[in-house]
Scaffold this motif. Structure first.
Motif, PDB file in Angstrom:
ATOM      1  N   GLY A 113     -11.163  56.833   7.764  1.00  0.00           N
ATOM      2  CA  GLY A 113      -9.800  56.432   7.429  1.00  0.00           C
ATOM      3  C   GLY A 113      -9.423  55.451   8.620  1.00  0.00           C
ATOM      4  O   GLY A 113      -8.197  55.282   8.806  1.00  0.00           O
ATOM      5  N   ARG A 114     -10.312  54.957   9.340  1.00  0.00           N
ATOM      6  CA  ARG A 114     -10.058  53.963  10.451  1.00  0.00           C
ATOM      7  C   ARG A 114      -9.932  52.802   9.677  1.00  0.00           C
ATOM      8  O   ARG A 114     -10.591  51.952   8.978  1.00  0.00           O
ATOM      9  N   HIS A 115      -8.773  51.920   9.951  1.00  0.00           N
ATOM     10  CA  HIS A 115      -8.234  50.766   9.488  1.00  0.00           C
ATOM     11  C   HIS A 115      -8.939  49.616  10.235  1.00  0.00           C
ATOM     12  O   HIS A 115      -8.790  49.379  11.436  1.00  0.00           O
ATOM     13  N   TRP A 116      -9.668  48.779   9.460  1.00  0.00           N
ATOM     14  CA  TRP A 116     -10.300  47.730  10.050  1.00  0.00           C
ATOM     15  C   TRP A 116      -9.356  46.786  10.436  1.00  0.00           C
ATOM     16  O   TRP A 116      -8.992  46.230  11.282  1.00  0.00           O
ATOM     17  N   PHE A 117      -8.809  46.109   9.119  1.00  0.00           N
ATOM     18  CA  PHE A 117      -7.793  44.828   9.437  1.00  0.00           C
ATOM     19  C   PHE A 117      -6.836  44.744   7.996  1.00  0.00           C
ATOM     20  O   PHE A 117      -7.619  45.205   6.820  1.00  0.00           O
ATOM     21  N   THR A 118      -5.603  44.246   8.299  1.00  0.00           N
ATOM     22  CA  THR A 118      -5.188  43.695   6.821  1.00  0.00           C
ATOM     23  C   THR A 118      -4.804  42.246   7.419  1.00  0.00           C
ATOM     24  O   THR A 118      -4.073  41.968   8.219  1.00  0.00           O
ATOM     25  N   ARG A 119      -5.046  41.267   6.479  1.00  0.00           N
ATOM     26  CA  ARG A 119      -5.298  39.693   6.681  1.00  0.00           C
ATOM     27  C   ARG A 119      -4.964  39.003   5.584  1.00  0.00           C
ATOM     28  O   ARG A 119      -5.335  39.431   4.466  1.00  0.00           O
ATOM     29  N   SER A 120      -4.343  37.787   5.655  1.00  0.00           N
ATOM     30  CA  SER A 120      -4.025  37.028   4.684  1.00  0.00           C
ATOM     31  C   SER A 120      -4.978  35.810   4.710  1.00  0.00           C
ATOM     32  O   SER A 120      -5.462  35.477   5.816  1.00  0.00           O
ATOM     33  N   TYR A 121      -5.651  35.655   3.571  1.00  0.00           N
ATOM     34  CA  TYR A 121      -6.341  34.419   3.218  1.00  0.00           C
ATOM     35  C   TYR A 121      -5.905  33.280   2.383  1.00  0.00           C
ATOM     36  O   TYR A 121      -5.462  33.769   1.311  1.00  0.00           O
ATOM     37  N   GLU A 122      -6.042  32.183   2.747  1.00  0.00           N
ATOM     38  CA  GLU A 122      -5.549  31.070   1.715  1.00  0.00           C
ATOM     39  C   GLU A 122      -6.374  29.844   1.810  1.00  0.00           C
ATOM     40  O   GLU A 122      -6.982  29.520   3.066  1.00  0.00           O
ATOM     41  N   THR A 123      -6.318  29.042   1.025  1.00  0.00           N
ATOM     42  CA  THR A 123      -6.894  27.733   0.871  1.00  0.00           C
ATOM     43  C   THR A 123      -6.188  26.787  -0.197  1.00  0.00           C
ATOM     44  O   THR A 123      -5.561  27.446  -1.179  1.00  0.00           O
ATOM     45  N   GLN A 124      -6.559  25.530  -0.229  1.00  0.00           N
ATOM     46  CA  GLN A 124      -6.058  24.625  -1.045  1.00  0.00           C
ATOM     47  C   GLN A 124      -7.171  24.004  -1.612  1.00  0.00           C
ATOM     48  O   GLN A 124      -8.005  23.247  -0.879  1.00  0.00           O
ATOM     49  N   ASN A 137     -17.046  36.949   6.411  1.00  0.00           N
ATOM     50  CA  ASN A 137     -17.274  36.305   7.656  1.00  0.00           C
ATOM     51  C   ASN A 137     -16.575  37.664   8.656  1.00  0.00           C
ATOM     52  O   ASN A 137     -17.062  38.114   9.649  1.00  0.00           O
ATOM     53  N   ASP A 138     -15.222  37.629   8.268  1.00  0.00           N
ATOM     54  CA  ASP A 138     -14.416  38.656   9.124  1.00  0.00           C
ATOM     55  C   ASP A 138     -15.029  40.197   8.956  1.00  0.00           C
ATOM     56  O   ASP A 138     -14.961  40.726  10.101  1.00  0.00           O
ATOM     57  N   LEU A 139     -15.482  40.587   7.985  1.00  0.00           N
ATOM     58  CA  LEU A 139     -16.127  41.799   7.887  1.00  0.00           C
ATOM     59  C   LEU A 139     -17.337  42.108   8.597  1.00  0.00           C
ATOM     60  O   LEU A 139     -17.613  43.120   9.181  1.00  0.00           O
ATOM     61  N   GLN A 140     -18.160  41.087   8.484  1.00  0.00           N
ATOM     62  CA  GLN A 140     -19.353  40.974   9.373  1.00  0.00           C
ATOM     63  C   GLN A 140     -19.114  41.115  10.723  1.00  0.00           C
ATOM     64  O   GLN A 140     -19.749  41.915  11.669  1.00  0.00           O
ATOM     65  N   VAL A 141     -17.931  40.271  11.399  1.00  0.00           N
ATOM     66  CA  VAL A 141     -17.548  40.463  12.902  1.00  0.00           C
ATOM     67  C   VAL A 141     -17.305  41.750  13.168  1.00  0.00           C
ATOM     68  O   VAL A 141     -17.598  42.342  14.389  1.00  0.00           O
ATOM     69  N   PHE A 142     -16.549  42.252  12.131  1.00  0.00           N
ATOM     70  CA  PHE A 142     -15.949  43.745  12.648  1.00  0.00           C
ATOM     71  C   PHE A 142     -17.006  44.741  12.687  1.00  0.00           C
ATOM     72  O   PHE A 142     -17.303  45.287  13.681  1.00  0.00           O
ATOM     73  N   VAL A 143     -17.792  44.722  11.737  1.00  0.00           N
ATOM     74  CA  VAL A 143     -19.125  45.707  11.664  1.00  0.00           C
ATOM     75  C   VAL A 143     -19.922  45.389  12.627  1.00  0.00           C
ATOM     76  O   VAL A 143     -20.791  46.497  13.102  1.00  0.00           O
ATOM     77  N   ALA A 144     -20.178  44.213  13.149  1.00  0.00           N
ATOM     78  CA  ALA A 144     -21.164  44.049  14.077  1.00  0.00           C
ATOM     79  C   ALA A 144     -20.815  44.386  15.493  1.00  0.00           C
ATOM     80  O   ALA A 144     -21.775  44.639  16.414  1.00  0.00           O
ATOM     81  N   ALA A 145     -19.504  44.673  15.596  1.00  0.00           N
ATOM     82  CA  ALA A 145     -19.030  45.322  17.024  1.00  0.00           C
ATOM     83  C   ALA A 145     -18.965  46.715  16.918  1.00  0.00           C
ATOM     84  O   ALA A 145     -18.946  47.288  18.074  1.00  0.00           O
ATOM     85  N   LEU A 146     -19.446  47.280  16.031  1.00  0.00           N
ATOM     86  CA  LEU A 146     -19.401  49.016  15.937  1.00  0.00           C
ATOM     87  C   LEU A 146     -20.633  49.496  16.366  1.00  0.00           C
ATOM     88  O   LEU A 146     -21.808  48.789  16.116  1.00  0.00           O
ATOM     89  N   PRO A 147     -20.690  50.511  17.270  1.00  0.00           N
ATOM     90  CA  PRO A 147     -22.106  51.099  18.007  1.00  0.00           C
ATOM     91  C   PRO A 147     -22.717  51.950  16.604  1.00  0.00           C
ATOM     92  O   PRO A 147     -22.191  52.131  15.590  1.00  0.00           O
ATOM     93  N   ALA A 148     -24.037  51.904  16.627  1.00  0.00           N
ATOM     94  CA  ALA A 148     -24.885  52.336  15.776  1.00  0.00           C
ATOM     95  C   ALA A 148     -24.358  53.764  15.392  1.00  0.00           C
ATOM     96  O   ALA A 148     -24.546  54.057  14.231  1.00  0.00           O
ATOM     97  N   LYS A 149     -24.264  54.744  16.200  1.00  0.00           N
ATOM     98  CA  LYS A 149     -23.923  56.091  16.242  1.00  0.00           C
ATOM     99  C   LYS A 149     -22.652  55.896  15.199  1.00  0.00           C
ATOM    100  O   LYS A 149     -22.672  56.997  14.427  1.00  0.00           O
ATOM    101  N   GLN A 150     -21.543  55.160  15.351  1.00  0.00           N
ATOM    102  CA  GLN A 150     -20.444  55.167  14.478  1.00  0.00           C
ATOM    103  C   GLN A 150     -20.982  54.876  13.303  1.00  0.00           C
ATOM    104  O   GLN A 150     -20.346  55.197  12.064  1.00  0.00           O
ATOM    105  N   LEU A 151     -21.708  53.850  13.004  1.00  0.00           N
ATOM    106  CA  LEU A 151     -22.259  53.544  11.637  1.00  0.00           C
ATOM    107  C   LEU A 151     -22.754  54.688  10.816  1.00  0.00           C
ATOM    108  O   LEU A 151     -22.704  54.855   9.718  1.00  0.00           O
ATOM    109  N   GLN A 152     -23.676  55.286  11.779  1.00  0.00           N
ATOM    110  CA  GLN A 152     -24.330  56.644  10.858  1.00  0.00           C
ATOM    111  C   GLN A 152     -23.500  57.726  10.503  1.00  0.00           C
ATOM    112  O   GLN A 152     -23.518  58.188   9.624  1.00  0.00           O
ATOM    113  N   GLN A 153     -22.276  58.016  11.653  1.00  0.00           N
ATOM    114  CA  GLN A 153     -21.286  58.941  11.199  1.00  0.00           C
ATOM    115  C   GLN A 153     -20.622  58.560   9.952  1.00  0.00           C
ATOM    116  O   GLN A 153     -20.303  59.334   9.035  1.00  0.00           O
TER     117      GLN A 153
END
Length: 410
Positions: free
Chosen positions: A132-143, A169-185
């Motif tokens: 239930g932990r909210h990672w992020f809500t972001r807008s992405y755009e390009t032309q 890339n944003d998802l990868q940056v976020f998950v890379a900052a999480l400790p291994a124990k939290q990933l396992q849980q």
């Protein structure tokens, strides 16, 4: 400069057509790919829910530029392309397009299409996990640029690829900052949530929400508990059905790839042409008004007959040029309306070509049809019936996958 000279200069300017050209180079973002193998026990599974199409209430396509057939197709196409992008990055376990959040998984990604017209795309994307932990809500755009739809481009890269790479890339940056124990849980929690949903009585009391609404593990079932092994077998079969539904999304994705690419390319060209035509029409209309105003101010009461004749001829020419310029502007605005009609016609054609397909899931002699979400809900009901009847999975349940549409080569 004399009034006559100025008028001649304006007339000359109007004769050029006042064309306005644009050259746009599409932006790019490099996808961050895993440099080395990662411990598979710490790789999180990702579920991407079909996006909100972002169709306004009381939508009028000719006003909003939002064509429902296109948006409903994009709501399926975009999540599946994001899935392929995440898979190619190598930072995740299984990546699936899931019919709903009830297909319990480690990470849930959802989104809304704010804009998509072949030239611009804007998405609002939300990521959260099983706790239930909210990672992020972001807008992405390009032309997109002129070369985004070039025949010589890398066909593996979608014209909107920058947006997909930014999300990955944003998802990868976020998950890379999480400790291994939290990933396992997180992995343990998504598994226990599935168990509790399938058998609330047997698996009640293993999880609870803290004061912030975050799911916590109170205790874990014993690894040698036969009910755990059985539940894991059930979950594997549930994942098999979700994977089969992904074939449904894959068929849709590859089936519409060519017409969708064509629609976006043409829609972008029509949008750019419409904008350029409108801008040029506004400039020409302004020039026409100035010419008309200036031509009426020429003094034709000269004592010299030759001078008077020249001025009369110039006034006539200037007024004719001014009227023609205004008329050309009206025609250009009319052409702009035709461009919008062309976009609408392309959208309708695309909607006809991108009709959804039906997936048959065979098991207990049941046929699951309808939307992916409806099929999955029917499957979950069947799964509970099997579990509650204690027939279990003593016999294998075969899932019939749809025939894969060949990937486009063009």
């Amino acid at each position: 400069m004399t009034r006559i000279g100025l008028l001649l200069a304006i007339v000359g300017l109007s004769a050029t057509g006042c064309a306005v050209q644009e050259v746009v180079v599409g932006e790019e973002t490099e996808l961050v790919v895993a440099a080395s193998s990662v411990n598979e026990a710490l790789l999180l599974d990702v579920g991407i829910i079909e996006f909100d199409a972002g169709i306004p209430e009381d939508n009028r396509s000719e006003k909003t530029g939002v064509y429902e057939d296109i948006r409903l197709a994009e709501a399926k196409y975009i999540p599946y392309h994001l899935k392929t992008t995440l898979q190619s990055a190598g930072h995740w376990g299984a990546v699936r397009v899931i019919p709903s959040a009830r297909a319990f998984t480690d990470i849930i990604v959802s989104g809304r299409i704010e804009k998509s017209d072949g030239e611009y795309i804007e998405l609002e994307v939300t990521a959260s996990d099983a706790t239930g932990r909210h990672w992020f809500t972001r807008s992405y755009e390009t032309q997109t640029g002129l070369t985004s739809y070039s025949e010589r481009r890398d066909r593996r890269r979608d014209p909107y690829q920058k947006v997909f790479n930014d999300i990955a890339n944003d998802l990868q940056v976020f998950v890379a900052a999480l400790p291994a124990k939290q990933l396992q849980q997180t992995r343990q929690i998504s598994e226990l949530q599935f168990f509790a949903d399938m058998s609330p009585v047997a698996f009640n009391g293993y999880l609870q929400n803290d004061d912030d609404g975050i799911v916590q593990i109170l205790r874990l079932p014993a690894e040698n508990d036969p009910s755990v092994d059985r539940m894991r077998q059930i979950r594997e079969r549930d994942r098999l059905v979700v994977d089969t539904l992904n074939e449904h999304y894959a068929n849709f994705y590859y089936g519409i790839a060519i017409p969708y690419r064509g629609w976006r390319k043409n829609a972008r060209a029509e949008s750019v042409k419409y904008r350029q035509t409108k801008r040029s029409a506004q400039i020409q209309a302004l020039v026409g008004v100035v010419v008309l105003a200036g031509s009426t101010q020429i003094d034709t009461n000269s004592s010299s007959r030759n001078t008077r004749n020249i001025k009369n001829a110039l006034q006539y020419q200037a007024m004719a040029r001014g009227l023609n310029t205004v008329w050309a502007a009206i025609n250009r605005n009319r052409d702009a309306g035709i461009h919008l009609d062309a976009i609408a016609e392309l959208s309708e054609s695309f909607g006809n070509e991108a009709a959804p397909m039906v997936v048959n899931v065979e098991g207990q002699e049941r046929r699951l049809t309808g939307t992916a979400e409806a099929q999955y809900e029917s499957w979950r009901r069947l799964l509970r019936e099997i579990y509650e009847a204690e027939t279990g999975f003593t016999q294998s349940i075969e899932v019939g996958a749809p025939a894969r549409v060949p990937e486009p080569t063009g």
